[in-house]
Write an enzyme that holds these catalytic residues in place. Sequence first.
Site, PDB file in Angstrom:
ATOM      1  N   LYS A 103      21.867  -3.850 -26.446  1.00 50.56           N
ATOM      2  CA  LYS A 103      21.972  -5.301 -26.534  1.00 50.56           C
ATOM      3  C   LYS A 103      20.577  -5.915 -26.545  1.00 50.56           C
ATOM      4  O   LYS A 103      19.786  -5.678 -25.638  1.00 50.56           O
ATOM      5  CB  LYS A 103      22.794  -5.853 -25.369  1.00 50.56           C
ATOM      6  CG  LYS A 103      24.238  -5.356 -25.378  1.00 50.56           C
ATOM      7  CD  LYS A 103      25.067  -5.915 -24.254  1.00 50.56           C
ATOM      8  CE  LYS A 103      26.516  -5.430 -24.342  1.00 50.56           C
ATOM      9  NZ  LYS A 103      27.375  -5.985 -23.296  1.00 50.56           N
ATOM     10  N   LYS A 187      23.545 -13.827 -24.474  1.00 49.73           N
ATOM     11  CA  LYS A 187      24.168 -14.069 -23.167  1.00 49.73           C
ATOM     12  C   LYS A 187      23.275 -13.584 -22.030  1.00 49.73           C
ATOM     13  O   LYS A 187      23.358 -14.088 -20.904  1.00 49.73           O
ATOM     14  CB  LYS A 187      25.557 -13.433 -23.109  1.00 49.73           C
ATOM     15  CG  LYS A 187      25.608 -11.936 -23.402  1.00 49.73           C
ATOM     16  CD  LYS A 187      25.434 -11.078 -22.168  1.00 49.73           C
ATOM     17  CE  LYS A 187      25.459  -9.604 -22.514  1.00 49.73           C
ATOM     18  NZ  LYS A 187      25.275  -8.730 -21.327  1.00 49.73           N
ATOM     19  N   ASP A 240      31.803 -11.864 -22.313  1.00 51.52           N
ATOM     20  CA  ASP A 240      30.593 -11.194 -21.829  1.00 51.52           C
ATOM     21  C   ASP A 240      29.698 -12.161 -21.071  1.00 51.52           C
ATOM     22  O   ASP A 240      29.017 -11.779 -20.106  1.00 51.52           O
ATOM     23  CB  ASP A 240      29.845 -10.585 -23.015  1.00 51.52           C
ATOM     24  CG  ASP A 240      29.034  -9.355 -22.631  1.00 51.52           C
ATOM     25  OD1 ASP A 240      29.059  -8.963 -21.447  1.00 51.52           O
ATOM     26  OD2 ASP A 240      28.386  -8.766 -23.519  1.00 51.52           O
ATOM     27  N   THR A 244      28.466 -11.477 -17.186  1.00 51.31           N
ATOM     28  CA  THR A 244      27.028 -11.272 -16.989  1.00 51.31           C
ATOM     29  C   THR A 244      26.420 -12.354 -16.106  1.00 51.31           C
ATOM     30  O   THR A 244      25.460 -12.098 -15.372  1.00 51.31           O
ATOM     31  CB  THR A 244      26.299 -11.237 -18.346  1.00 51.31           C
ATOM     32  OG1 THR A 244      26.994 -10.366 -19.230  1.00 51.31           O
ATOM     33  CG2 THR A 244      24.888 -10.719 -18.196  1.00 51.31           C
TER      34      THR A 244
END
Length: 333
Positions: A103, A187, A240, A244
Amino acid sequence: MKITVLGSGAWGTALALLLFENGNDVTLWSYTEEESRVLRETRENPMLKGVALPEGMHFSTDMACVKGCGLVVVATPSFAVRSTAAQLAQLADPGTILVSVSKGIEKDSSLRLSQVIESEVGEKCPVVVLSGPSHAEEVGRHIPTGVVAASEDLEVAQQVQSIFMNDRFRVYTSDDKVGTELCAALKNVIALCAGCCDGMGLGDNTKALLMTRGLAEMARLGVAMGGRKDTFAGLAGVGDLIVTCTSMHSRNRRCGILIGQGKPVEQAVKEIGAVVEGYYAAANARTLAQKMGVEMPIAQAAYEVLYEGRDVRGVIGSLMKRDKRSELEESWT
């Protein structure tokens, strides 16, 4: 199926275990011999304490282990994706499905990580993005989880869906690789900010405001870059983002907490003891926003705190004093 997972961090290890339990012949590749030795001898990853690695799983530091694989998972930190992909270009069999679970956004090029892989591998292998609210600590302990497999070629995404999915790991398909991947990177920036709020002792109201407006920023940039706004309302986006920003499993949130408590940024990043992807993503988010002409005040504020030494409390005040706006005016468009 013969499968190799490249990267023996917590996420790579959890996915290797999942794929092994799904009946595949799995090799977990480590960058260093020491990492591989610990896994082989202890049958446990120090980052996933209490999660036993079965005897039938293989461990290696030789990337030639990708030869003959039907699927290879790229689970390295974002900064190592290009060098890993360059080796894959030489070693992977044509047609091997490459699944990107890293990511982030590449630092110098501002490319999405699947684009980095494709730039090295070309058309030799299809690339699928797998993302969603999926802490390795929970996947490794068999806690029900849902993610998205995204590819322009839905047939390949469906193959990945079938390989990964079981009664505790649910996989949905999408043809929006752009949106899915930007969700995964952006994110982390918002999660760092959420941690700062927690570290400063701000309340639930503040975090809800931050997460909602952060999601709006993510969607604006995503749509400008060719993603679909409904992706940001799904598992890869809001799903997500929630996990997170709220979980102590999140390195980005924990780093933000330290910064909010007053620790210098460099010290906070070092104290986490693992890669804090949101730190790098903040710089890339700012670059992309400027390139696309998209307003992202939260991401800009994060950049100023992380890279320009601005006081985090002063940033909160500046964000709250922005000009009056309609919520719909700068929401998802």
